[in-house]
Design a protein around this motif. Sequence first.
Motif, PDB file in Angstrom:
ATOM      1  N   GLN A 111       0.859  -1.179   0.000  1.00 60.05           N
ATOM      2  CA  GLN A 111       0.000   0.000   0.000  1.00 60.05           C
ATOM      3  C   GLN A 111       0.897   1.230   0.000  1.00 60.05           C
ATOM      4  N   GLN A 112       0.535   2.235  -0.785  1.00 57.34           N
ATOM      5  CA  GLN A 112       1.292   3.475  -0.776  1.00 57.34           C
ATOM      6  C   GLN A 112       0.993   4.213   0.524  1.00 57.34           C
ATOM      7  N   VAL A 113       2.043   4.682   1.188  1.00 57.10           N
ATOM      8  CA  VAL A 113       1.898   5.401   2.451  1.00 57.10           C
ATOM      9  C   VAL A 113       1.444   6.822   2.128  1.00 57.10           C
ATOM     10  N   SER A 114       0.312   7.218   2.688  1.00 57.91           N
ATOM     11  CA  SER A 114      -0.231   8.545   2.387  1.00 57.91           C
ATOM     12  C   SER A 114       0.587   9.637   3.067  1.00 57.91           C
ATOM     13  N   GLY A 115       0.572  10.804   2.454  1.00 57.12           N
ATOM     14  CA  GLY A 115       1.249  11.967   3.010  1.00 57.12           C
ATOM     15  C   GLY A 115       2.708  12.098   2.640  1.00 57.12           C
ATOM     16  N   ILE A 116       3.216  11.194   1.803  1.00 61.15           N
ATOM     17  CA  ILE A 116       4.623  11.243   1.405  1.00 61.15           C
ATOM     18  C   ILE A 116       4.709  11.533  -0.092  1.00 61.15           C
ATOM     19  N   ALA A 117       5.352  12.642  -0.437  1.00 62.00           N
ATOM     20  CA  ALA A 117       5.480  13.038  -1.838  1.00 62.00           C
ATOM     21  C   ALA A 117       6.617  12.302  -2.528  1.00 62.00           C
ATOM     22  N   ARG A 118       7.752  12.154  -1.847  1.00 59.08           N
ATOM     23  CA  ARG A 118       8.915  11.471  -2.417  1.00 59.08           C
ATOM     24  C   ARG A 118       9.670  10.754  -1.311  1.00 59.08           C
ATOM     25  N   ALA A 119      10.195   9.580  -1.648  1.00 57.01           N
ATOM     26  CA  ALA A 119      11.043   8.830  -0.723  1.00 57.01           C
ATOM     27  C   ALA A 119      12.193   8.234  -1.521  1.00 57.01           C
ATOM     28  N   THR A 120      13.404   8.691  -1.247  1.00 56.87           N
ATOM     29  CA  THR A 120      14.560   8.191  -1.998  1.00 56.87           C
ATOM     30  C   THR A 120      15.310   7.107  -1.244  1.00 56.87           C
ATOM     31  N   ALA A 121      15.144   7.038   0.062  1.00 53.46           N
ATOM     32  CA  ALA A 121      15.800   6.000   0.862  1.00 53.46           C
ATOM     33  C   ALA A 121      14.919   5.683   2.058  1.00 53.46           C
ATOM     34  N   VAL A 122      14.972   4.436   2.497  1.00 54.22           N
ATOM     35  CA  VAL A 122      14.202   4.006   3.660  1.00 54.22           C
ATOM     36  C   VAL A 122      15.051   3.044   4.479  1.00 54.22           C
ATOM     37  N   VAL A 123      14.900   3.111   5.803  1.00 55.76           N
ATOM     38  CA  VAL A 123      15.593   2.195   6.690  1.00 55.76           C
ATOM     39  C   VAL A 123      14.679   1.918   7.882  1.00 55.76           C
ATOM     40  N   VAL A 124      14.791   0.722   8.434  1.00 50.86           N
ATOM     41  CA  VAL A 124      13.994   0.324   9.592  1.00 50.86           C
ATOM     42  C   VAL A 124      14.957   0.039  10.734  1.00 50.86           C
ATOM     43  N   GLY A 125      14.667   0.628  11.903  1.00 48.98           N
ATOM     44  CA  GLY A 125      15.541   0.458  13.059  1.00 48.98           C
ATOM     45  C   GLY A 125      14.766   0.044  14.297  1.00 48.98           C
ATOM     46  N   ALA A 126      15.440   0.132  15.418  1.00 50.00           N
ATOM     47  CA  ALA A 126      14.871  -0.263  16.705  1.00 50.00           C
ATOM     48  C   ALA A 126      13.695   0.634  17.070  1.00 50.00           C
ATOM     49  N   GLY A 127      12.780   0.091  17.834  1.00 49.33           N
ATOM     50  CA  GLY A 127      11.637   0.849  18.314  1.00 49.33           C
ATOM     51  C   GLY A 127      12.043   1.861  19.372  1.00 49.33           C
ATOM     52  N   SER A 128      11.126   2.778  19.667  1.00 52.89           N
ATOM     53  CA  SER A 128      11.402   3.831  20.643  1.00 52.89           C
ATOM     54  C   SER A 128      11.326   3.325  22.076  1.00 52.89           C
ATOM     55  N   GLY A 129      10.622   2.234  22.297  1.00 55.48           N
ATOM     56  CA  GLY A 129      10.435   1.719  23.647  1.00 55.48           C
ATOM     57  C   GLY A 129       9.304   2.397  24.395  1.00 55.48           C
ATOM     58  N   GLN A 130       8.651   3.363  23.753  1.00 52.90           N
ATOM     59  CA  GLN A 130       7.548   4.084  24.379  1.00 52.90           C
ATOM     60  C   GLN A 130       6.250   3.274  24.279  1.00 52.90           C
ATOM     61  N   THR A 131       5.432   3.329  25.297  1.00 53.16           N
ATOM     62  CA  THR A 131       4.142   2.654  25.296  1.00 53.16           C
ATOM     63  C   THR A 131       3.301   3.156  24.128  1.00 53.16           C
ATOM     64  N   GLY A 132       2.713   2.234  23.386  1.00 51.73           N
ATOM     65  CA  GLY A 132       1.871   2.580  22.247  1.00 51.73           C
ATOM     66  C   GLY A 132       2.598   2.689  20.926  1.00 51.73           C
ATOM     67  N   ASP A 133       3.926   2.737  20.956  1.00 57.27           N
ATOM     68  CA  ASP A 133       4.691   2.805  19.710  1.00 57.27           C
ATOM     69  C   ASP A 133       4.902   1.406  19.131  1.00 57.27           C
ATOM     70  N   ALA A 134       5.240   1.371  17.851  1.00 53.16           N
ATOM     71  CA  ALA A 134       5.544   0.105  17.183  1.00 53.16           C
ATOM     72  C   ALA A 134       6.849  -0.477  17.731  1.00 53.16           C
ATOM     73  N   ALA A 135       7.099  -1.728  17.438  1.00 54.77           N
ATOM     74  CA  ALA A 135       8.331  -2.409  17.873  1.00 54.77           C
ATOM     75  C   ALA A 135       9.534  -1.961  17.058  1.00 54.77           C
ATOM     76  N   TYR A 136       9.329  -1.062  16.112  1.00 53.00           N
ATOM     77  CA  TYR A 136      10.384  -0.584  15.220  1.00 53.00           C
ATOM     78  C   TYR A 136      10.157   0.891  14.907  1.00 53.00           C
ATOM     79  N   THR A 137      11.180   1.510  14.329  1.00 53.55           N
ATOM     80  CA  THR A 137      11.085   2.881  13.849  1.00 53.55           C
ATOM     81  C   THR A 137      11.454   2.881  12.372  1.00 53.55           C
ATOM     82  N   VAL A 138      10.693   3.614  11.565  1.00 52.80           N
ATOM     83  CA  VAL A 138      10.965   3.740  10.136  1.00 52.80           C
ATOM     84  C   VAL A 138      11.496   5.141   9.871  1.00 52.80           C
TER      85      VAL A 138
END
Length: 166
Positions: A111-138
């Motif tokens: 699915q195309q992620v809404s609200g993004i006009a251009r993306a030239t690079a993407v990386v996935v890292g560790a989550g923030s550890g905050q309650t309610g956040d995902a297990a990862y950060t994009v």
Amino acid sequence: SFPLNSDGMTIESTFTSFYQPELPLHLLRADPFTADKFYLKFTSAPASFYISTDGGQTWQPQTKAGLPDQSWTSQLMVNSKVKNDLWFATGFQGSAQIGLFHSTDGGQTFQQVSGIARATAVVVGAGSGQTGDAAYTVYFYGQLSSDPAWGVFRSTNGGTIWDRIA
């Protein structure tokens, strides 16, 4: 399981990209959860996204993946924190459909992620550890639809909200 040249080893040139080989473009990824599972995105192909579950011996086209064709500078990332979670940035040239794409079903559909006009690079890292956040950060480099300034953006909730960090 790809159309091959007469040497039986190299992929037919009309099946790959305009002038660049595919593999140096960060488009072949291993699945960190399933042994012998690989993902491959072609820049230009009859079906541009393929999955192998036998160590690359055979490849199954994902005809409903929904990724854009002709994305010569694109990037594919597999999330090592969440099974079947893939991210695709279209890069800075080629594709008519540009931006960031996300799959939660192991690459069968994106699915195309809404609200993004251009993306030239993407990386996935560790989550923030905050309650309610995902297990990862994009993170991605590009532009939001609401802001023409280029920058590095971060989402700690699976791509719903993006914060500029640089």
